[in-house]
Structures are given as C-alpha cells and as structure tokens.
Design an enzyme around this catalytic site. Sequence first.
Site, short mmCIF file in Angstrom:
data_model
loop_
_atom_site.label_atom_id
_atom_site.label_comp_id
_atom_site.label_asym_id
_atom_site.label_seq_id
_atom_site.Cartn_x
_atom_site.Cartn_y
_atom_site.Cartn_z
N CYS A 188 0.80 -1.23 0.03
CA CYS A 188 -0.03 0.03 -0.07
C CYS A 188 1.08 1.35 0.18
CB CYS A 188 -0.77 -0.05 1.17
SG CYS A 188 -2.07 -1.37 1.15
N ASN B 76 -9.86 -1.27 -1.14
CA ASN B 76 -8.51 -0.86 -1.08
C ASN B 76 -7.71 -1.29 -2.42
OD1 ASN B 76 -5.80 -0.87 -0.55
ND2 ASN B 76 -6.25 -1.80 1.58
N HIS C 14 -3.80 6.97 1.36
CA HIS C 14 -3.95 5.45 0.87
C HIS C 14 -5.34 5.16 1.38
CE1 HIS C 14 -4.13 1.50 0.43
NE2 HIS C 14 -3.94 1.10 1.54
N1 COA Z 1 -18.38 -9.89 7.21
C1 COA Z 1 -18.97 -10.32 8.28
N2 COA Z 1 -18.45 -10.56 9.59
C2 COA Z 1 -17.20 -10.60 9.48
C3 COA Z 1 -16.46 -10.33 8.45
C4 COA Z 1 -17.32 -10.06 7.26
N3 COA Z 1 -16.55 -9.63 6.03
N4 COA Z 1 -14.94 -10.33 8.70
C5 COA Z 1 -14.86 -10.51 9.94
N5 COA Z 1 -16.12 -10.75 10.54
C6 COA Z 1 -16.66 -11.25 11.74
C7 COA Z 1 -15.57 -11.88 12.48
O1 COA Z 1 -15.50 -13.40 12.39
C8 COA Z 1 -15.82 -11.40 14.06
O2 COA Z 1 -16.62 -12.30 14.30
P1 COA Z 1 -16.98 -12.87 15.92
O3 COA Z 1 -16.83 -11.70 16.68
O4 COA Z 1 -17.91 -13.90 16.13
O5 COA Z 1 -15.56 -13.48 16.12
C9 COA Z 1 -16.38 -10.25 13.95
O6 COA Z 1 -16.81 -9.91 12.61
C10 COA Z 1 -15.57 -9.09 14.48
O7 COA Z 1 -14.22 -9.19 13.70
P2 COA Z 1 -13.27 -8.38 14.31
O8 COA Z 1 -11.93 -8.62 13.29
O9 COA Z 1 -13.10 -8.12 15.63
O10 COA Z 1 -13.72 -7.06 13.60
P3 COA Z 1 -12.95 -5.30 13.39
O11 COA Z 1 -13.89 -4.32 14.09
O12 COA Z 1 -11.46 -5.68 14.04
O13 COA Z 1 -13.07 -5.13 11.85
C11 COA Z 1 -11.44 -5.18 10.07
C12 COA Z 1 -12.14 -5.95 10.93
C13 COA Z 1 -10.84 -6.04 9.18
C14 COA Z 1 -12.62 -4.36 9.11
C15 COA Z 1 -10.69 -4.19 10.77
O14 COA Z 1 -9.80 -4.59 11.66
C16 COA Z 1 -9.83 -3.21 9.90
O15 COA Z 1 -10.15 -2.48 8.98
N6 COA Z 1 -8.47 -3.65 9.98
C17 COA Z 1 -7.48 -2.77 9.09
C18 COA Z 1 -7.53 -3.44 7.70
C19 COA Z 1 -6.99 -2.63 6.67
O16 COA Z 1 -7.15 -1.45 6.31
N7 COA Z 1 -6.07 -3.53 6.17
C20 COA Z 1 -5.19 -3.07 4.69
C21 COA Z 1 -4.11 -1.87 5.24
S1 COA Z 1 -3.31 -1.42 3.94
#
Ligand code: COA
Length: 331
Positions: free
Chosen positions: A113, A288, A258
Amino acid sequence: MPRTAFLSTGFHVPSRLVTNDDLAQMMDTSDEWIVQRSGIKTRYWVDKGDTGVGLARVASEKAIAKAGLEAKDIDCIIYCTCTPDHFEPGNGVFLQRELGLTDIPAVDVRNQCSGFIYGLSIADAWIRVGQYKRILLVGAEVHSRGLDKTTRGRDTAVLFGDGAGAAVLGPISEDGRGVLSTHIFADGRYAEKLWVDGPGLAHDPFVSVSMLEQGVHRPVMEGREVFKFASTKMPESVAIALKSNRLSPTDVTLLVPHQANLRIIEMVQKAAGLRDDQVYINIQKYGNTTAASIPIALDEALAEGRLRTGDVLVLTAFGSGFTWGSAAIRW
Ligand code: COA
C-alpha cells in the site's frame, strides 16, 4: 536544482462492478457489516483475460496523453505492485513492452500500500539529480484473483479491489512548485501481520498441493493490529511532512491518503487536524486498491478541480511490511 512535478495522472479500473450484496452471495457477510467497518460499497474486479499490466497500460496511456506526450518520451518506468502477473520478471518490463518501449529502465517496487509513495521517493531523487526527465510511475493491482472468497477469508476479501493509477513526473523550475519532501519508513517486525506466505522460495518445495490446500497463497491479516498501526503511523507521517516543510494543517489544501478503510482515514484526518474538505475519499467506490489507491484518488481529485497551482497536496500511506510514508507537494 529542479524539483519534481506531476505532469499528469490517469487511472483505469476493470469493468466488473462488485457490490457488497454480490459478496454476500459468495461468503457469510453483509452490506451493513462492510459499510460500517470499512466504508466500502463497491469495488471492481478483473474479468477473464484481464491482467494487472493490461490495467496499468490503459492508466499509463491516459496519463501520457494528458501530459501531451507519447510513450517514446518516457525515459524510466517505476511499477509498484504487490500482485504481479508473474513471479519473475516483474511487471515493469511487461508494461514497457506493452507501451512499445525498449532500452529504458523498468523498476519494480514491492512496498504494497505504500508502493506509490516509495516509488515517488525514488523518482523524485532521480529527477532532481537529472538522471531521468519523464518518469512513468504506476501503481496497479489485481487482488481479486488472490483473495479467499469464502467465509474463511471474509475479513480480507471484502476490503480489496482491482485497479491501476499512473503519473508522469518531470522536472520543474518554477518557484516553489513540485515535490517538497518524501519520507518513507518500514518495520519488518510486523511482516507477517498482513502477508501472503507462499508460494515462495522460503518453502521447499516452493509450492505444493498441501500449501494450496492450507490456503497459504491467500492474503491473511491481523486486522486489528493493522488498524492500530495504520491509524498511528499515517498521521505521524503527515506531521513529519508538515514539520519538515514548516507547514501547518491549515496550509494543506488536500490530503490524499491511501484508501485502506474509511475509519482509518477518519482517524488520520482527526489526528492531523484537518477539515472534511481537506481530505479526499473515494474508498466507497473502489475498496482498497493498494499501490493504485493514491494515483486513482489523485486523478479523481484533479478531475473534480480540488487542486490548483500553488496548492499544498499531502499524500500518506500505510501497508503490509509494515511500510508507511508521506509526501508533500506544492502543486
Ligand atoms: N462480514 C461479516 N463478519 C465478519 C467479516 C465480514 N466480512 N469479517 C470478519 N467478520 C466477523 C469476525 O469473524 C468477528 O466475528 P466474531 O466476533 O463472531 O468472532 C467479527 O466480525 C468482528 O471481527 P473483528 O476482526 O474483531 O472486526 P474488526 O472490528 O477488527 O474489523 C476489519 C475487521 C478487518 C474491518 C478491521 O480490523 C480493519 O479495518 N483492519 C484494517 C484492515 C486494513 O485496512 N488493511 C489494509 C491496510 S493497508
């Protein structure tokens, strides 16, 4: 010494629009979850026959034409991607070939990224010392083919999209205009927090049926760790860009971050002390697109008239590696 100017930009995304409801047909997810956590509503995915280099070619041709140039005027290609068409050689030479060019360098940048800012930093150094005068800087990705589109991969699969952005860079001697600074950083202690383990030559054999069955060829991410670092390191890098140019947040016309996640962008905006109108956001449309996200957003911002001569543009990115960085540009 001249500075580096953006002579033009261009972008291209494939034609297949994929909505959150489309994803909900493939995995256990929902439009509500995706919009709430990331701000993403749609993204574009390649169709059969499309390639990353094919997307990059269209974006590059648009940028070259907008600069009033022809492909033969380009004297260096810098191609940033973490989703290359092939293991070897890198996409740069394939793009060079597609553009009908020979005998110029084609550099491949592998900084995910942050790729576009890393590439800009390299291009800026070369242009300032006069080594090259018309650098084609490209960020292009095809994520969709690599994603795990089952419920197992849903935390990652819903975030990424395909696309390409390009810029033609050249020297400028007008007072004060051009790239003012670039700052790039990495911390390899976090390499496995967002990565694709294989196929890779660290494995022996470097690819096997069992590896594929385990899914090591899919990107995996510790989302919360990535979120935490991105929302700290991006504002830090913006602050460094401002400080090193004796600028304050009110001097910034536009921040093009980004486009990783709307919630991260909102945290960056708040930490950097910027108003809504100072931050460009288009993640809702494209997801993204990694190295392509900044040049795509920049091209759209320019088309909307968001930057005028003399304005201050700041770029910031964070991604796998971890890598991050910023650039300040007097437009
Ligand atoms: N749809 C529905 N539920 C989902 C899911 C999806 N696409 N992906 C994960 N879940 C679920 C998980 O399994 C979890 O379920 P559980 O509570 O029963 O275990 C729940 O949602 C919460 O998951 P969690 O990982 O705690 O969510 P979060 O609030 O951390 O959000 C992201 C997840 C990935 C959106 C977040 O962590 C994020 O944005 N991270 C940065 C990612 C990013 O920008 N990456 C690129 C950087 S360059």
